[in-house]
Scaffold this motif. Structure first.
Motif, PDB file in Angstrom:
ATOM      1  N   GLN A   1      37.765 -60.268 -58.242  1.00  0.00           N
ATOM      2  CA  GLN A   1      37.739 -58.953 -57.604  1.00  0.00           C
ATOM      3  C   GLN A   1      38.967 -58.466 -57.077  1.00  0.00           C
ATOM      4  O   GLN A   1      39.597 -59.305 -56.260  1.00  0.00           O
ATOM      5  CB  GLN A   1      36.601 -58.845 -56.847  1.00  0.00           C
ATOM      6  CG  GLN A   1      35.269 -58.950 -57.391  1.00  0.00           C
ATOM      7  CD  GLN A   1      34.186 -58.656 -56.341  1.00  0.00           C
ATOM      8  OE1 GLN A   1      33.837 -59.499 -55.486  1.00  0.00           O
ATOM      9  NE2 GLN A   1      33.200 -57.752 -56.446  1.00  0.00           N
ATOM     10  N   ILE A   2      39.488 -57.209 -56.957  1.00  0.00           N
ATOM     11  CA  ILE A   2      40.716 -56.629 -56.640  1.00  0.00           C
ATOM     12  C   ILE A   2      40.019 -55.866 -55.444  1.00  0.00           C
ATOM     13  O   ILE A   2      39.408 -54.846 -55.634  1.00  0.00           O
ATOM     14  CB  ILE A   2      41.474 -55.771 -57.689  1.00  0.00           C
ATOM     15  CG1 ILE A   2      41.952 -57.029 -58.818  1.00  0.00           C
ATOM     16  CG2 ILE A   2      42.545 -55.286 -56.764  1.00  0.00           C
ATOM     17  CD1 ILE A   2      42.852 -56.224 -59.938  1.00  0.00           C
ATOM     18  N   MET A   3      40.690 -56.095 -54.299  1.00  0.00           N
ATOM     19  CA  MET A   3      40.343 -55.102 -53.071  1.00  0.00           C
ATOM     20  C   MET A   3      41.537 -54.238 -52.737  1.00  0.00           C
ATOM     21  O   MET A   3      42.797 -54.736 -52.284  1.00  0.00           O
ATOM     22  CB  MET A   3      39.883 -56.299 -51.966  1.00  0.00           C
ATOM     23  CG  MET A   3      39.697 -55.511 -50.506  1.00  0.00           C
ATOM     24  SD  MET A   3      39.627 -56.748 -49.150  1.00  0.00           S
ATOM     25  CE  MET A   3      37.498 -57.097 -49.304  1.00  0.00           C
ATOM     26  N   GLY A   4      41.550 -53.188 -52.720  1.00  0.00           N
ATOM     27  CA  GLY A   4      42.477 -52.034 -52.459  1.00  0.00           C
ATOM     28  C   GLY A   4      42.563 -51.928 -51.108  1.00  0.00           C
ATOM     29  O   GLY A   4      41.542 -51.479 -50.350  1.00  0.00           O
ATOM     30  N   VAL A   5      43.890 -51.816 -50.445  1.00  0.00           N
ATOM     31  CA  VAL A   5      43.936 -51.448 -49.025  1.00  0.00           C
ATOM     32  C   VAL A   5      44.059 -50.153 -48.905  1.00  0.00           C
ATOM     33  O   VAL A   5      44.804 -49.385 -49.316  1.00  0.00           O
ATOM     34  CB  VAL A   5      45.166 -52.096 -48.407  1.00  0.00           C
ATOM     35  CG1 VAL A   5      45.553 -52.097 -47.035  1.00  0.00           C
ATOM     36  CG2 VAL A   5      45.228 -53.714 -48.731  1.00  0.00           C
ATOM     37  N   VAL A   6      43.109 -49.569 -47.931  1.00  0.00           N
ATOM     38  CA  VAL A   6      43.484 -48.244 -47.303  1.00  0.00           C
ATOM     39  C   VAL A   6      43.259 -48.247 -45.988  1.00  0.00           C
ATOM     40  O   VAL A   6      42.663 -48.507 -45.028  1.00  0.00           O
ATOM     41  CB  VAL A   6      41.961 -47.348 -47.652  1.00  0.00           C
ATOM     42  CG1 VAL A   6      42.236 -46.063 -47.021  1.00  0.00           C
ATOM     43  CG2 VAL A   6      41.829 -47.262 -49.122  1.00  0.00           C
TER      44      VAL A   6
END
Length: 276
Positions: free
Chosen positions: A13-18
């Motif tokens: 899983q890729i967790m995108g940073v916001v």
């Protein structure tokens, strides 16, 4: 199927940073406005992010604690905005504070990413037990304000492993199901360059905890220390190298700023490993 092939095919899983903050090390201030943060989250989701990690308090070295009401004001409108826009990616709240976690889950988050491994507040464990969400337990030596002053370990890999094992035990004792837990060795959180390299070189050790391993090395300072100084956004090559190294050692969740590039790198690398 060989063991190597099975490993290459495992789910990642890729967790995108916001970062809805004014002072994060990589993109502080760029997504402080809720509408800008929502738009960025939607872009990351379209690029392939499985999870969006929303943060309203920077935990970069030297950062000060953010008041509760301000952190809520920065994060909850972003979560609500993403859900109103029909965002299907899972949403993670990056916070130390139980009150923020509760509000975020109520707004639509399904993961609590806590850099203190539920040790920041007296009611962190009880709150985690009561919430219907997964929990990321991260290791950090010291708090963000002081953690990089003089970090020391006799054996960084085994000490971080032992800490995470104790936090898993504490969670289970408090009534948090072990199946809800994810572990993160905390690259850059109270670690020198050599500490970070040792943790990444032995990331497979943390798979022995029996929980998914999250690696958050994207754009971090150790990359510049190994190459050349420059802005954080110019550390893509090092970030991808860390992801592929982590994947080869068993990590399955990658917290990154550059989602599309990470997705592509993992797709190509895992395809090659599967054929091999």
């Amino acid at each position: 199927m060989s063991d190597d092939s099975a490993d290459a095919r495992r789910a990642v899983q890729i967790m995108g940073v916001v970062n809805a903050t004014p002072d994060s090390f990589s993109d502080g201030g760029v997504y402080l406005d809720a509408q800008a943060a929502v738009a960025h989250g939607l872009k990351l989701a379209s690029d392939g992010a499985d999870i969006l990690d929303i943060g309203g308090e920077s935990t970069r070295p030297g950062a000060e604690e953010v008041p509760l009401e301000l952190e809520l004001a920065r994060t909850i409108p972003v979560i609500e905005g993403l859900r109103k826009k029909g965002c299907e990616a899972a949403i993670s709240i990056d916070t130390r504070k139980p009150d923020v976690a509760r509000a975020a889950v109520s707004a639509g988050a399904s993961i609590w990413n806590d850099v203190t491994a539920l040790s920041f507040a007296p009611d962190s464990l009880d709150t985690a037990m009561s919430l219907p969400c997964d929990i990321v337990l991260m290791h950090a030596q010291g708090d963000p304000k002081t953690m990089q002053r003089d970090p020391h370990y006799d054996d960084v890999v085994e000490e971080v492993y032992a800490y995470l094992a104790r936090r898993i035990e504490a969670c289970v004792k408090a009534g948090v199901s072990e199946e809800r837990l994810i572990v993160d060795p905390g690259i850059g959180f109270g670690k020198t360059l050599n500490h970070n390299l040792n943790l990444m070189a032995h990331l497979d050790r943390f798979c022995a905890l029996g929980r998914p391993v999250l690696l958050g090395a994207s754009r971090k300072r150790f990359i510049a220390a190994l190459d050349r100084e420059g802005p954080a956004k110019d550390r893509l090559g090092g970030s991808l190298a860390a992801v592929l190294s982590g994947f080869s050692r068993g990590a399955s969740i990658f917290r990154v700023h550059d989602v599309a590039e990470t997705r592509q790198a993992l797709s190509v690398f895992s395809a090659i490993e599967t054929v091999r």
